[in-house]
Motif scaffolding. Structure first.
Motif, mmCIF file in Angstrom:
data_model
loop_
_atom_site.group_PDB
_atom_site.id
_atom_site.type_symbol
_atom_site.label_atom_id
_atom_site.label_comp_id
_atom_site.label_asym_id
_atom_site.label_seq_id
_atom_site.Cartn_x
_atom_site.Cartn_y
_atom_site.Cartn_z
ATOM 1 N N ILE A 86 10.166 12.651 11.283
ATOM 2 C CA ILE A 86 10.599 11.423 11.961
ATOM 3 C C ILE A 86 9.671 10.266 11.599
ATOM 4 C CG2 ILE A 86 10.872 10.328 14.228
ATOM 5 C CD1 ILE A 86 11.659 13.236 15.238
ATOM 6 N N ILE A 87 8.369 10.474 11.701
ATOM 7 C CA ILE A 87 7.403 9.413 11.418
ATOM 8 C C ILE A 87 7.487 9.002 9.953
ATOM 9 C CG2 ILE A 87 4.935 8.857 11.324
ATOM 10 C CD1 ILE A 87 4.677 10.833 13.799
ATOM 11 N N ASN A 88 7.610 9.969 9.057
ATOM 12 C CA ASN A 88 7.720 9.666 7.632
ATOM 13 C C ASN A 88 8.935 8.773 7.358
ATOM 14 O OD1 ASN A 88 6.835 10.233 4.774
ATOM 15 N ND2 ASN A 88 8.938 10.954 4.684
ATOM 16 N N GLU A 89 10.046 9.105 7.955
ATOM 17 C CA GLU A 89 11.269 8.318 7.751
ATOM 18 C C GLU A 89 11.077 6.890 8.254
ATOM 19 O OE1 GLU A 89 14.471 7.949 5.818
ATOM 20 O OE2 GLU A 89 13.793 10.013 6.046
ATOM 21 N N LEU A 90 10.443 6.739 9.413
ATOM 22 C CA LEU A 90 10.196 5.405 9.962
ATOM 23 C C LEU A 90 9.262 4.597 9.062
ATOM 24 C CD1 LEU A 90 9.786 6.358 13.730
ATOM 25 C CD2 LEU A 90 11.725 5.142 12.700
ATOM 26 N N LEU A 91 8.204 5.237 8.557
ATOM 27 C CA LEU A 91 7.263 4.546 7.664
ATOM 28 C C LEU A 91 7.923 4.159 6.339
ATOM 29 C CD1 LEU A 91 3.983 6.620 8.132
ATOM 30 C CD2 LEU A 91 4.459 4.307 8.951
ATOM 31 N N GLU A 92 8.704 5.076 5.771
ATOM 32 C CA GLU A 92 9.382 4.775 4.501
ATOM 33 C C GLU A 92 10.334 3.599 4.662
ATOM 34 O OE1 GLU A 92 11.238 8.313 2.996
ATOM 35 O OE2 GLU A 92 9.337 9.120 2.243
ATOM 36 N N ASN A 93 11.107 3.598 5.753
ATOM 37 C CA ASN A 93 12.038 2.496 5.976
ATOM 38 C C ASN A 93 11.303 1.177 6.150
ATOM 39 O OD1 ASN A 93 14.297 4.098 5.738
ATOM 40 N ND2 ASN A 93 14.574 4.351 7.941
ATOM 41 N N ALA A 94 10.256 1.178 6.945
ATOM 42 C CA ALA A 94 9.490 -0.059 7.150
ATOM 43 C C ALA A 94 8.884 -0.546 5.833
ATOM 44 C CB ALA A 94 8.398 0.158 8.190
ATOM 45 N N SER A 95 8.424 0.369 5.014
ATOM 46 C CA SER A 95 7.827 -0.006 3.723
ATOM 47 C C SER A 95 8.873 -0.575 2.775
ATOM 48 C CB SER A 95 7.162 1.210 3.074
ATOM 49 O OG SER A 95 6.125 1.696 3.888
ATOM 50 N N LYS A 96 10.015 0.091 2.679
ATOM 51 C CA LYS A 96 11.074 -0.349 1.771
ATOM 52 C C LYS A 96 11.624 -1.711 2.148
ATOM 53 C CE LYS A 96 13.804 3.259 2.054
ATOM 54 N NZ LYS A 96 14.852 4.270 1.909
ATOM 55 N N PHE A 97 11.735 -1.971 3.437
ATOM 56 C CA PHE A 97 12.439 -3.159 3.895
ATOM 57 C C PHE A 97 11.507 -4.251 4.415
ATOM 58 C CE2 PHE A 97 15.475 0.405 4.462
ATOM 59 C CZ PHE A 97 16.329 0.038 3.435
ATOM 60 N N SER A 98 10.280 -4.280 3.916
ATOM 61 C CA SER A 98 9.319 -5.310 4.300
ATOM 62 C C SER A 98 9.082 -6.265 3.149
ATOM 63 C CB SER A 98 7.966 -4.671 4.658
ATOM 64 O OG SER A 98 8.032 -3.987 5.868
ATOM 65 N N LYS A 99 8.535 -7.411 3.512
ATOM 66 C CA LYS A 99 8.033 -8.311 2.478
ATOM 67 C C LYS A 99 6.796 -7.620 1.899
ATOM 68 C CE LYS A 99 9.717 -12.712 4.120
ATOM 69 N NZ LYS A 99 9.343 -14.117 4.290
ATOM 70 N N ALA A 100 6.807 -7.347 0.616
ATOM 71 C CA ALA A 100 5.816 -6.466 -0.018
ATOM 72 C C ALA A 100 4.374 -6.912 0.177
ATOM 73 C CB ALA A 100 6.117 -6.315 -1.502
ATOM 74 N N ARG A 101 4.059 -8.135 -0.131
ATOM 75 C CA ARG A 101 2.661 -8.574 -0.056
ATOM 76 C C ARG A 101 2.384 -9.434 1.173
ATOM 77 N NH1 ARG A 101 0.021 -7.063 -4.561
ATOM 78 N NH2 ARG A 101 1.281 -6.717 -6.407
ATOM 79 N N GLU A 102 3.348 -10.203 1.606
ATOM 80 C CA GLU A 102 3.118 -11.102 2.742
ATOM 81 C C GLU A 102 3.302 -10.401 4.084
ATOM 82 O OE1 GLU A 102 6.427 -12.145 0.983
ATOM 83 O OE2 GLU A 102 5.000 -12.187 -0.648
ATOM 84 N N GLY A 103 3.873 -9.214 4.037
ATOM 85 C CA GLY A 103 4.211 -8.518 5.270
ATOM 86 C C GLY A 103 3.105 -7.616 5.773
ATOM 87 N N ASP A 124 0.831 -1.213 0.000
ATOM 88 C CA ASP A 124 0.000 0.000 0.000
ATOM 89 C C ASP A 124 0.857 1.252 0.000
ATOM 90 O OD1 ASP A 124 -2.380 -1.422 0.115
ATOM 91 O OD2 ASP A 124 -2.524 -1.295 2.292
ATOM 92 N N MET A 125 1.950 1.202 0.731
ATOM 93 C CA MET A 125 2.795 2.381 0.879
ATOM 94 C C MET A 125 3.759 2.538 -0.304
ATOM 95 S SD MET A 125 1.436 3.472 3.540
ATOM 96 C CE MET A 125 2.160 4.493 4.778
ATOM 97 N N THR A 126 4.327 1.437 -0.775
ATOM 98 C CA THR A 126 5.309 1.547 -1.862
ATOM 99 C C THR A 126 4.644 1.803 -3.206
ATOM 100 O OG1 THR A 126 5.387 -0.861 -2.095
ATOM 101 C CG2 THR A 126 7.076 0.175 -0.707
ATOM 102 N N THR A 127 3.429 1.331 -3.391
ATOM 103 C CA THR A 127 2.711 1.597 -4.642
ATOM 104 C C THR A 127 2.285 3.055 -4.712
ATOM 105 O OG1 THR A 127 1.920 -0.682 -4.689
ATOM 106 C CG2 THR A 127 0.754 0.883 -6.065
ATOM 107 N N TYR A 128 1.861 3.584 -3.614
ATOM 108 C CA TYR A 128 1.444 4.990 -3.518
ATOM 109 C C TYR A 128 2.319 5.661 -2.465
ATOM 110 C CZ TYR A 128 -2.495 2.900 -5.883
ATOM 111 O OH TYR A 128 -3.264 2.199 -6.766
ATOM 112 N N TRP A 129 3.553 5.997 -2.843
ATOM 113 C CA TRP A 129 4.584 6.466 -1.917
ATOM 114 C C TRP A 129 4.145 7.666 -1.088
ATOM 115 C CZ3 TRP A 129 8.069 3.548 -0.171
ATOM 116 C CH2 TRP A 129 9.195 4.045 0.455
ATOM 117 N N ARG A 130 3.316 8.527 -1.656
ATOM 118 C CA ARG A 130 2.851 9.722 -0.923
ATOM 119 C C ARG A 130 2.079 9.357 0.347
ATOM 120 N NH1 ARG A 130 1.063 15.052 -2.790
ATOM 121 N NH2 ARG A 130 -0.726 14.339 -1.639
#
Length: 185
Positions: free
Chosen positions: A69-86, A33-39
């Motif tokens: 701070i929150i944006n950075e944490l969300l971006e990192n979690a999104s980038k480094f997660s299993k895309a669909r299973e996570g 959800d986050m990586t497809t719609y990065w905004r």
């Protein structure tokens, strides 16, 4: 199944788990959800920062800092997660002037190992030197440099703790805990 105890690094237990919070907010996302719609990362960060900052003086300044701070944490979690299973769980708890932000994501063993190595380096080395060294050597398009986390440590009064748990051989939960004294930002 014999689940291993989590590995905890940094200032994870500054606030006791059983201490009642003054307020709490929870959000759950799929990383896709986050990586497809990065905004969505920025929009979510702005919402959460606004939600908490209204009760502090200079709320606009605090909202901007919290949002970063929150944006950075969300971006990192999104980038480094299993895309669909996570999944990404975000839990914010307010304790007076302290705001505890837990961001949990599900990652592969390779990503977990890489991040755990980076975190151990953060604990043992000079953050400012690491920041400038990373800035100098970072190549265009490199999204795994750790620059965002280094920037937060360098520029904001944030205390971090990290928890790493193995779910199975290639599924790991990583929790990044940020503790912010909102009066100091």
């Amino acid at each position: 199944m014999n689940q291993k105890a989590p590995i905890v690094i940094g200032e994870y237990h500054i606030i006791p788990e059983n201490l009642p919070a003054d307020g709490q907010l929870r959000l759950v996302f799929q990383p896709i959800d986050m990586t497809t719609y990065w905004r969505r990362c920025g929009l979510t960060a702005n919402f959460v920062a606004g939600f908490y900052s209204y009760c502090y003086e200079e709320s606009e300044t605090k909202a901007n800092s919290l949002s970063t701070i929150i944006n950075e944490l969300l971006e990192n979690a999104s980038k480094f997660s299993k895309a669909r299973e996570g999944r990404i769980n975000v839990e914010l708890k307010q304790y007076g002037n302290l705001l505890r932000i837990d961001v949990l994501n599900v990652a592969s063993k390779t990503l977990r190992d890489s991040f755990e190595l980076f975190v151990n380096k953060l604990i043992s080395e000079n953050v400012e030197e690491m920041y400038f060294s990373t800035l100098e050597t970072k190549e265009d398009g490199d999204t795994k440099s750790g620059l965002g986390l280094l920037m937060m440590l360098k520029d904001y009064p944030v205390r971090f703790g990290y928890s790493f748990s193995e779910i199975d051989a290639d599924t790991h939960e990583i929790t990044v805990r940020a503790i912010i004294n909102v009066e100091e930002i």
